[in-house]
Design a protein around this motif. Structure first.
Motif, short mmCIF file in Angstrom:
data_model
loop_
_atom_site.label_atom_id
_atom_site.label_comp_id
_atom_site.label_asym_id
_atom_site.label_seq_id
_atom_site.Cartn_x
_atom_site.Cartn_y
_atom_site.Cartn_z
N GLY A 1 61.29 -107.83 -40.35
CA GLY A 1 62.12 -107.65 -41.27
C GLY A 1 61.39 -107.15 -42.48
N ILE A 2 60.13 -107.34 -42.75
CA ILE A 2 59.56 -107.18 -43.86
C ILE A 2 59.46 -105.75 -44.28
CG2 ILE A 2 57.18 -107.20 -42.67
CD1 ILE A 2 57.90 -108.37 -46.24
N HIS B 1 62.36 -100.87 -49.89
CA HIS B 1 63.01 -100.80 -51.21
C HIS B 1 62.03 -100.80 -52.39
CE1 HIS B 1 66.91 -101.46 -49.65
NE2 HIS B 1 66.68 -102.75 -49.14
N ILE B 2 60.94 -101.82 -52.54
CA ILE B 2 59.78 -101.73 -53.22
C ILE B 2 59.32 -100.39 -53.42
CG2 ILE B 2 57.75 -102.88 -54.08
CD1 ILE B 2 60.25 -104.70 -54.22
N ALA C 1 69.53 -104.55 -57.64
CA ALA C 1 68.22 -105.11 -56.69
C ALA C 1 69.03 -105.36 -55.51
CB ALA C 1 67.59 -106.00 -57.25
N ALA C 2 68.20 -105.48 -54.46
CA ALA C 2 68.71 -105.76 -53.04
C ALA C 2 68.46 -107.35 -53.00
CB ALA C 2 67.82 -105.03 -52.05
N LEU C 3 69.56 -108.13 -52.59
CA LEU C 3 69.42 -109.39 -52.45
C LEU C 3 69.20 -109.63 -51.01
CD1 LEU C 3 69.94 -112.40 -53.22
CD2 LEU C 3 72.36 -112.06 -52.80
N MET C 4 68.10 -110.20 -50.53
CA MET C 4 67.60 -110.32 -49.32
C MET C 4 67.23 -111.90 -48.91
SD MET C 4 65.29 -106.90 -48.71
CE MET C 4 65.64 -106.79 -47.05
N PRO C 5 67.93 -112.33 -47.95
CA PRO C 5 67.31 -113.83 -47.68
C PRO C 5 66.22 -113.69 -46.90
CG PRO C 5 69.81 -113.32 -47.16
CD PRO C 5 69.07 -112.14 -47.52
N VAL C 6 65.43 -114.82 -47.01
CA VAL C 6 64.12 -115.12 -46.52
C VAL C 6 63.85 -116.49 -45.72
CG1 VAL C 6 61.73 -114.97 -46.46
CG2 VAL C 6 62.99 -113.34 -47.85
N GLY D 1 55.89 -118.68 -39.41
CA GLY D 1 56.89 -117.73 -39.29
C GLY D 1 57.66 -117.30 -40.81
N ILE D 2 57.91 -115.94 -40.58
CA ILE D 2 58.65 -115.44 -41.99
C ILE D 2 59.59 -114.20 -41.35
CG2 ILE D 2 58.27 -114.13 -44.13
CD1 ILE D 2 55.68 -115.16 -44.37
N ARG D 3 60.90 -114.60 -41.67
CA ARG D 3 61.98 -113.53 -41.54
C ARG D 3 62.68 -113.13 -42.72
NH1 ARG D 3 67.55 -114.13 -37.81
NH2 ARG D 3 67.95 -112.16 -38.18
N VAL D 4 62.46 -111.83 -42.92
CA VAL D 4 63.56 -111.17 -44.08
C VAL D 4 64.53 -110.74 -43.53
CG1 VAL D 4 63.20 -109.36 -45.85
CG2 VAL D 4 61.29 -110.55 -45.24
N HIS D 5 65.84 -111.26 -43.82
CA HIS D 5 67.16 -111.01 -43.40
C HIS D 5 67.59 -109.84 -43.96
CE1 HIS D 5 67.43 -114.84 -41.11
NE2 HIS D 5 66.66 -115.32 -42.10
N GLU D 6 68.84 -109.27 -43.19
CA GLU D 6 69.19 -108.20 -43.83
C GLU D 6 69.89 -108.30 -45.47
OE1 GLU D 6 72.37 -106.48 -41.35
OE2 GLU D 6 71.02 -106.25 -39.52
#
Length: 326
Positions: free
Chosen positions: A99-100, A106-107, A225-230, A240-245
């Motif tokens: 998800g990164i 966005h950036i 800005a986009a609010l993105m849970p991680v 492990g790193i997951r960038v959620h929707e």
């Protein structure tokens, strides 16, 4: 542990841990975790994990999970002390991410991102990882005593490429400062599964009422800005790193209703991530309303009406294990 002893202990940690072989260091911190766990240091952690696995789960399962959780927590501290000595290849190469690409898009397009994280895995490593990918970040730190220890933690995180704003006593209007970073297309990372003030939002979390900070949703709503849970976890020798929707701003409702809806959705995403990796949720403080004291004192600078307080990076405990009861 007194303030001088705390400062000395953490200074020695940064100075000495990196000098020992990694295998020996990890073994030692696992033994420390087991000792704290046997000594009753996991009671608050167990109370939180009980909500995750449910009241019907056997006590033996809870005890095994809390032991794994304490080892995970001490792994975080070991890696935090060792992180300055880790090379670029190790920090980048041991990550399993998903998800990164959406966050980076966005950036690249000039849109800011609020990355909201639970206390999972190794958030300092995640910050170093994203900055090494070419995206600087801004975060907030709760001010510690003594001042020297706080400055040591700030210097550590700044050495990893992060901009650290103190929650109090620093740049006037930390919320406004974060909003400026976001409007300029920057990345703001906030721990968001525990409210530090009296101005949090009450959400349903693992079937119970809990309080979470309103800052991440408010920043996203006010700046576009986009609010993105991680979510973060440990995967053997890997991270492990997951960038959620993205959590979108609701089209209906007043400001307070939309903030509450977004924070509730954030809690729902955290639920799923924590349920998948419960041993890596390092929540050694009270988060559920039924566990909180009846009276809570707002943190300095916190606001209830108007601009809510933001989340802060975690303060280090005075000793491995949960902080002393207030």
């Amino acid at each position: 542990m007194g303030e001088r002893a705390s400062t000395l202990a953490y200074s020695l940690g940064w100075a000495l841990v990196r000098r020992f072989p990694e295998r020996a260091g990890r073994w030692a911190f696992a033994r420390i975790a087991d000792r704290v766990w046997r000594g009753g240091g996991a009671r608050r952690l167990e109370a939180n994990l009980r909500r995750v696995i449910g009241p019907e789960a056997p006590q033996a399962r809870l005890r095994a999970l809390s032991r794994a959780g304490m080892r995970s927590y001490l792994r975080y501290w070991y890696e935090m002390f060792r992180l300055p000595a880790m090379g670029r290849e190790q920090i980048l190469g041991r990550v399993r991410s998903s998800g990164i690409e959406a966050l980076e898009a966005h950036i690249a397009a000039g849109r800011g991102v609020v990355a909201a994280l639970p206390h999972m895995g190794n958030w300092d490593h995640a910050g170093a990882w994203i900055t090494l990918r070419g995206i600087p970040l801004t975060t907030v730190a709760e001010r510690l005593r003594p001042e020297g220890l706080f400055q040591r933690f700030v210097a550590f995180r700044e050495s990893l490429g992060m901009e650290v704003l103190p929650l109090t006593g620093g740049e006037a209007g930390v919320f406004a400062a974060l909003a400026r970073r976001l409007r300029a297309g920057g990345l703001v990372c906030l721990l968001a599964d525990r409210d530090l003030t009296a101005g949090g939002v009450e959400v349903e979390f693992f079937g119970e009422a809990a309080r979470m900070p309103a800052g991440p949703a408010t920043l996203a709503m006010r700046t576009g800005a986009a609010l993105m849970p991680v979510s973060l976890w440990f995967d053997g020798p890997h991270w492990g790193i997951r960038v959620h929707e993205e959590i979108a701003v609701p089209a209906e409702g007043d400001r307070a209703q939309r903030i509450r809806a977004m924070t509730q959705e954030l809690a729902r995403v955290f639920e799923g991530a924590i349920a998948e990796h419960p041993q890596d949720w390092h929540m050694l403080q009270r988060v559920f309303v039924s566990d909180l004291e009846s009276r809570r004192v707002p943190a300095p600078g916190a606001t209830v009406d108007g601009v809510p307080a933001v989340s802060a990076a975690p303060r280090p405990p005075h000793e491995p294990g949960p902080p002393r009861r207030r």
